[in-house]
Write a protein that holds these residues in place. Sequence first.
Motif, mmCIF file in Angstrom:
data_model
loop_
_atom_site.group_PDB
_atom_site.id
_atom_site.type_symbol
_atom_site.label_atom_id
_atom_site.label_comp_id
_atom_site.label_asym_id
_atom_site.label_seq_id
_atom_site.Cartn_x
_atom_site.Cartn_y
_atom_site.Cartn_z
ATOM 1 N N GLN A 1 38.807 27.533 -24.017
ATOM 2 C CA GLN A 1 39.302 28.867 -24.347
ATOM 3 C C GLN A 1 38.100 29.776 -24.555
ATOM 4 N N GLN B 1 41.914 31.155 -20.719
ATOM 5 C CA GLN B 1 42.118 29.718 -20.899
ATOM 6 C C GLN B 1 41.970 29.016 -19.561
ATOM 7 N N SER C 1 39.675 21.313 -21.451
ATOM 8 C CA SER C 1 40.259 22.647 -21.554
ATOM 9 C C SER C 1 39.292 23.509 -22.350
#
Length: 298
Positions: free
Chosen positions: A281, A262, A279
């Motif tokens: 992942q 992450q 962000s």
Amino acid sequence: MEAGAPTGADDRARPWDQDELLRLMDVRPDGPGRYTAPAHGPAGRNVVEAGQLVADAVVAASKEIPGQRVTSATMIFSRAARHDDEITVELDVPHRGRTYSTVQARAVQQGKVRGAGLILMGADAGDLVASTAPMPDVPRPDELNPFEPPEMLVGGREIRVVDDAYDWDPGHVGPPELFVWTRFAAAPPAGYLHAALMTQSTTHWTIAAALRPHAGYSEAMAHKTISTGILTATVSYHSDVDVTQWLLYANQVVYTGRGMTQSEGRVYAEDGRLVASYSVQGMIRPLTGTAPVSGTTL
């Protein structure tokens, strides 16, 4: 390696340059709530970059609701999309308001959903209050070496990596972060296309940054001995962006384990303005010979 990098591609492949990225991401209306992204054609690695699918959805939503701008976009990548076939972006608008609108987006290829997401559109307003996270204190791009590996070259795009930290040598280790400057040679004709070019790079850095602290592993092993991919990406758009000016991607990995990683990132203009945050992942697992889950990672 960058999705579609022309290593080993035949003579039919289009060159990877700024015009080609814009051609792929400037999706065309194709019926109510439908937009089409053209095929790139043959490519050395036939997997579309995850950030490109987000950018396709951003452009489609901007054309669907032209009176508002994209304020955030999130997408989950369930299957790999191919460069040699067109992609359809299907939109649903469950809420169309004067201040904010909600858009559901699906990237579909050959009848299968490759990515699904949610986009928030908004009408601009003046600042009631304003603040921003400070820009990292890193060297300016004119102090850094050009970053020009053949598998990542895109004509019209410059990249400079702080401390030359993007390194394929598995013996070189460092903190789980990458600070990367980019800019493009020409200004696209619309603000949402500036946003699309900026968005396409947000998924480039997570895997390489996650592998940096671990001796014996590097990005060079991706898709050879380890399986990597982008699973989800969320981008928030804060300020108008000009991709012809240097942009700093400050990418820091906050967790790696259980086959996943992450990262949190911010995009700054050279004058210190925070233009976006994101962000990502990702997946890092032993290679099992199965097809990748999502777009290739950088």
